[in-house]
Design an enzyme around this catalytic site. Structure first.
Site, PDB file in Angstrom:
ATOM      1  N   TYR A 141      34.775-120.801 -19.298  1.00  0.00           N
ATOM      2  CA  TYR A 141      35.751-121.850 -19.632  1.00  0.00           C
ATOM      3  C   TYR A 141      37.164-121.460 -19.212  1.00  0.00           C
ATOM      4  O   TYR A 141      38.039-122.308 -19.072  1.00  0.00           O
ATOM      5  CB  TYR A 141      35.751-122.145 -21.142  1.00  0.00           C
ATOM      6  CG  TYR A 141      34.424-122.651 -21.661  1.00  0.00           C
ATOM      7  CD1 TYR A 141      33.744-123.665 -21.018  1.00  0.00           C
ATOM      8  CD2 TYR A 141      33.849-122.103 -22.804  1.00  0.00           C
ATOM      9  CE1 TYR A 141      32.531-124.126 -21.487  1.00  0.00           C
ATOM     10  CE2 TYR A 141      32.635-122.562 -23.276  1.00  0.00           C
ATOM     11  CZ  TYR A 141      31.976-123.568 -22.614  1.00  0.00           C
ATOM     12  OH  TYR A 141      30.763-124.020 -23.075  1.00  0.00           O
ATOM     13  N   LYS A 192      22.256-112.813 -20.620  1.00  0.00           N
ATOM     14  CA  LYS A 192      21.351-113.126 -19.502  1.00  0.00           C
ATOM     15  C   LYS A 192      21.481-111.947 -18.538  1.00  0.00           C
ATOM     16  O   LYS A 192      21.809-112.090 -17.349  1.00  0.00           O
ATOM     17  CB  LYS A 192      21.795-114.460 -18.873  1.00  0.00           C
ATOM     18  CG  LYS A 192      20.847-115.045 -17.863  1.00  0.00           C
ATOM     19  CD  LYS A 192      19.596-115.633 -18.478  1.00  0.00           C
ATOM     20  CE  LYS A 192      18.669-116.134 -17.378  1.00  0.00           C
ATOM     21  NZ  LYS A 192      17.322-116.451 -17.855  1.00  0.00           N
ATOM     22  N   ASP A 224      17.658-117.850 -22.689  1.00  0.00           N
ATOM     23  CA  ASP A 224      16.599-118.870 -22.615  1.00  0.00           C
ATOM     24  C   ASP A 224      15.551-118.623 -23.708  1.00  0.00           C
ATOM     25  O   ASP A 224      15.105-119.548 -24.388  1.00  0.00           O
ATOM     26  CB  ASP A 224      15.961-118.918 -21.216  1.00  0.00           C
ATOM     27  CG  ASP A 224      15.766-117.551 -20.585  1.00  0.00           C
ATOM     28  OD1 ASP A 224      16.236-116.547 -21.162  1.00  0.00           O
ATOM     29  OD2 ASP A 224      15.129-117.468 -19.522  1.00  0.00           O
ATOM     30  N   ASP A 248      28.307-121.905 -27.357  1.00  0.00           N
ATOM     31  CA  ASP A 248      28.593-123.336 -27.459  1.00  0.00           C
ATOM     32  C   ASP A 248      27.279-124.102 -27.653  1.00  0.00           C
ATOM     33  O   ASP A 248      27.132-124.941 -28.547  1.00  0.00           O
ATOM     34  CB  ASP A 248      29.288-123.774 -26.152  1.00  0.00           C
ATOM     35  CG  ASP A 248      29.887-125.157 -26.237  1.00  0.00           C
ATOM     36  OD1 ASP A 248      29.708-125.815 -27.272  1.00  0.00           O
ATOM     37  OD2 ASP A 248      30.527-125.586 -25.256  1.00  0.00           O
ATOM     38  N   ASP A 252      25.268-125.299 -31.572  1.00  0.00           N
ATOM     39  CA  ASP A 252      24.936-126.702 -31.842  1.00  0.00           C
ATOM     40  C   ASP A 252      23.446-126.841 -32.134  1.00  0.00           C
ATOM     41  O   ASP A 252      23.046-127.574 -33.043  1.00  0.00           O
ATOM     42  CB  ASP A 252      25.300-127.589 -30.648  1.00  0.00           C
ATOM     43  CG  ASP A 252      26.703-128.165 -30.797  1.00  0.00           C
ATOM     44  OD1 ASP A 252      27.462-127.633 -31.630  1.00  0.00           O
ATOM     45  OD2 ASP A 252      27.029-129.138 -30.094  1.00  0.00           O
TER      46      ASP A 252
END
Ligand code: NAD
Length: 362
Positions: A141, A192, A224, A248, A252
């Protein structure tokens, strides 16, 4: 010493749910001797209407001076056509970056009384109590280079960069290990590392920091797989720590395991544990002004403030227990009504019920 709390109601249901959280803080002040002083200021759309800016200088000065910030929610259709640089959400992002809030803590807790609200089977989520620690100021970001470039052949190419320094990884790892130390002593670091060098470094640094916390069991998981495991068997997790982008998405996902958006608080902390505390939901313009919004996520944000910034975990537990008690007593706002035989109450009545239980516990 008296602590100053900046109270930022914002927009939509913000003022209604904040009024209930303020009632709780006032009760803690008057009945339990909590030395706090509350100062209110404008943020978001309400601030745009009054001053033309989503984060007026006075509000930012108060937030910087305060020991903690309690924010309800910002935004709404009224301000959606404004230029992106002065939208209500800019007020929120401005506060996060100006206050250097790099650690985002989001619990996903399933209350036994609300187990039917989850879309997952009760046996999968029963007793669920996860804390996700998300790095908030680094990663793709904010990394450079970024942007959209036009190549020599006229084709456009989009670029964003995943960037983390060792210092940034170290400080978020310490927050996560400290949180795990106060819970079930288990930390899962999500990365990852099999394909991204940045998260290979992440894994190496987190492992190094773990030497300072010998009682906490650390494991690593690829993102994942973490997404799959959160849905398959979420109770395997205690604390999870991850990057801004992965956090992020995973936070959620985890919050939806609980099925009740009106129940979930969050904290964003700086290096000194100063924090901004807010419910995870938005300003819910569809139900604003009707006395139907659930104030419990904001009240539980007060509990997080007590635990992380004000160092009063005794009072934090008291507030959390009061919330449990009103649910056990069968009180529900409309959003968590479910199918049972409950007493549906409004925003104010729910706040009053929590305050009543708190007073009885004095
Ligand atoms: P939202 O979270 O406001 O609402 C989603 C749904 O959940 C709505 O049906 C709403 O009525 C319900 N809901 C949310 N909070 C509730 C509560 N406490 N009690 C009962 N029901 C509740 O998300 P949205 O509709 O996508 O966004 C509305 C506005 O909020 C937008 O302007 C958005 O930008 C803003 N927003 C702000 C924040 C924030 O301030 N942190 C976060 C998300 C969205």
């Amino acid at each position: 010493m008296t602590k100053t709390i900046a109270v930022l109601p914002g927009d939509g249901i913000g003022p209604e749910i904040m009024a209930e959280a303020v009632k709780v803080l006032d009760t803690l002040r008057t009945s339990f001797g909590l030395p706090v002083h509350l100062e209110e200021a404008l943020v978001g759309g309400a601030a745009i209407d009054a001053t033309g800016q989503p984060l007026p200088a006075d509000t930012l000065a108060l937030a910087k001076r305060a020991d903690a910030v309690l924010l309800a929610a910002v935004g709404g259709p009224k301000w959606e056509s404004l230029d992106i640089s002065i939208r209500p959400e800019k007020g929120l992002l401005g506060l996060r970056s100006e206050l250097g809030l790099f650690a985002n803590l989001r619990p996903a807790t399933v209350y036994p009384e609300l187990i039917d609200a989850s879309t997952l089977k009760p046996e999968v989520v029963e007793g669920l109590d996860i804390l996700i620690v998300r790095e908030l100021t680094g990663d793709i970001y904010f990394g450079h280079p970024r942007g959209v470039r036009t190549l020599e052949n006229g084709e456009r190419m989009g670029i964003n960069s995943m960037v983390y320094s060792e210092t940034e990884i170290k400080r978020i790892a310490h927050v996560a290990f400290q949180a795990a130390s106060q819970r079930q002593q288990r930390l899962c670091s999500v990365d990852k590392a099999n394909v991204l060098e940045t998260t290979e470094l992440w894994r190496e640094v987190v492992t190094k920091v773990s030497k300072d916390y010998p009682k906490v069991t650390l494991n690593h998981m690829y993102v994942d797989n973490a997404a799959m495991q959160l849905v398959r068997y979420p109770k395997q997790f205690d604390v999870m720590v991850t990057t801004n982008l992965f956090g992020d998405i995973l936070s959620d996902l985890a919050s939806m395991l609980t099925g009740s958006i009106g129940m979930l608080p969050s904290a964003s902390l700086d290096a000194q544990n100063k924090g901004m505390y807010e419910p995870i939901h938005g300003s819910a313009p569809d139900i604003a002004g009707q006395n139907v919004a659930n104030p419990l996520a904001t009240i539980l944000s007060v509990a997080m403030m007590l635990r992380y910034t004000l160092q009063r975990s005794d009072l934090a537990t008291l507030v959390e227990e009061a919330v449990h008690q009103v649910l056990r007593d069968g009180l529900r706002t409309k959003d968590i009504q479910g199918k049972g035989n409950y007493t549906v109450v409004g925003t104010r009545e729910m706040g009053d019920a929590v305050v009543k239980v708190l007073r009885e516990k004095r």
